[in-house]
Scaffold this active site. Structure first.
Site, short mmCIF file in Angstrom:
data_model
loop_
_atom_site.label_atom_id
_atom_site.label_comp_id
_atom_site.label_asym_id
_atom_site.label_seq_id
_atom_site.Cartn_x
_atom_site.Cartn_y
_atom_site.Cartn_z
N TYR A 3 3.30 11.85 0.11
CA TYR A 3 2.75 11.78 -1.24
C TYR A 3 1.39 11.09 -1.21
CZ TYR A 3 7.54 12.89 -2.31
OH TYR A 3 8.76 13.49 -2.36
N CYS A 20 7.88 21.63 -2.58
CA CYS A 20 7.92 20.19 -2.75
C CYS A 20 8.77 19.55 -1.66
CB CYS A 20 8.48 19.87 -4.13
SG CYS A 20 9.54 21.15 -4.77
N HIS A 21 9.62 20.34 -1.05
CA HIS A 21 10.47 19.78 0.01
C HIS A 21 9.64 19.43 1.24
CE1 HIS A 21 10.40 24.16 0.79
NE2 HIS A 21 10.23 23.74 2.03
N ASN A 55 7.55 19.68 -11.17
CA ASN A 55 7.25 20.92 -10.48
C ASN A 55 7.82 22.14 -11.20
OD1 ASN A 55 6.77 22.91 -8.78
ND2 ASN A 55 8.03 22.18 -7.12
N GLU A 101 12.74 25.59 8.48
CA GLU A 101 11.34 25.91 8.81
C GLU A 101 11.00 25.43 10.21
OE1 GLU A 101 8.90 24.45 5.76
OE2 GLU A 101 9.58 25.93 4.32
#
Length: 103
Positions: A24, A55-56, A47, A84
DNA sequence: GGAACGGCTAAGG
DNA sequence: GCCTTAGCCGTTC
């Protein structure tokens, strides 16, 4: 190009490469508000595009995933990151390996 | 217009 | 490694 700070956050977060994460504070810093890490969280919290805005991929400065949808969603965040290619460990990730050096 | 809240960060114990 | 305190910022009610 939107106007609000939050929109800028979504833009940067959506620009985060797959298999990597950012903090952040980094996002806030990238937009000229290094002290607005909280604002970034507030923005992501609202969001409006949970899919367009990964956002993850936003984690805490220590590598902790922080929150995600309130807390029960955090495990989901881990799942997504793992999917991912990000190795999440105890709700944390190796920033030195997955943290995006530059947006 | 004002108060409260939140997915934060850094430092100290 | 975990918890607490203080500071900053933007959004939302």
């Amino acid at each position: 190009v939107s106007g609000t700070f939050a929109d800028r956050v979504y833009e940067l977060v959506s620009r985060v490469p797959e298999g990597k994460v950012t903090t952040y504070g980094d996002i806030a810093k990238a937009m000229g508000r290094p002290r607005a890490a909280r604002a970034v969280g507030a923005a992501l919290r609202a969001n409006p595009h949970p899919i367009v805005v990964p956002c993850h991929r936003a984690v805490m400065a220590d590598g902790k995933l922080g929150g995600y949808g309130g807390g029960s969603g955090t495990p989901k965040k881990v799942k997504l990151l793992r999917g991912e290619g990000v190795a999440v460990k105890d709700g944390r990730v190796d920033l030195s390996k997955y943290r995006v050096r530059k947006l």
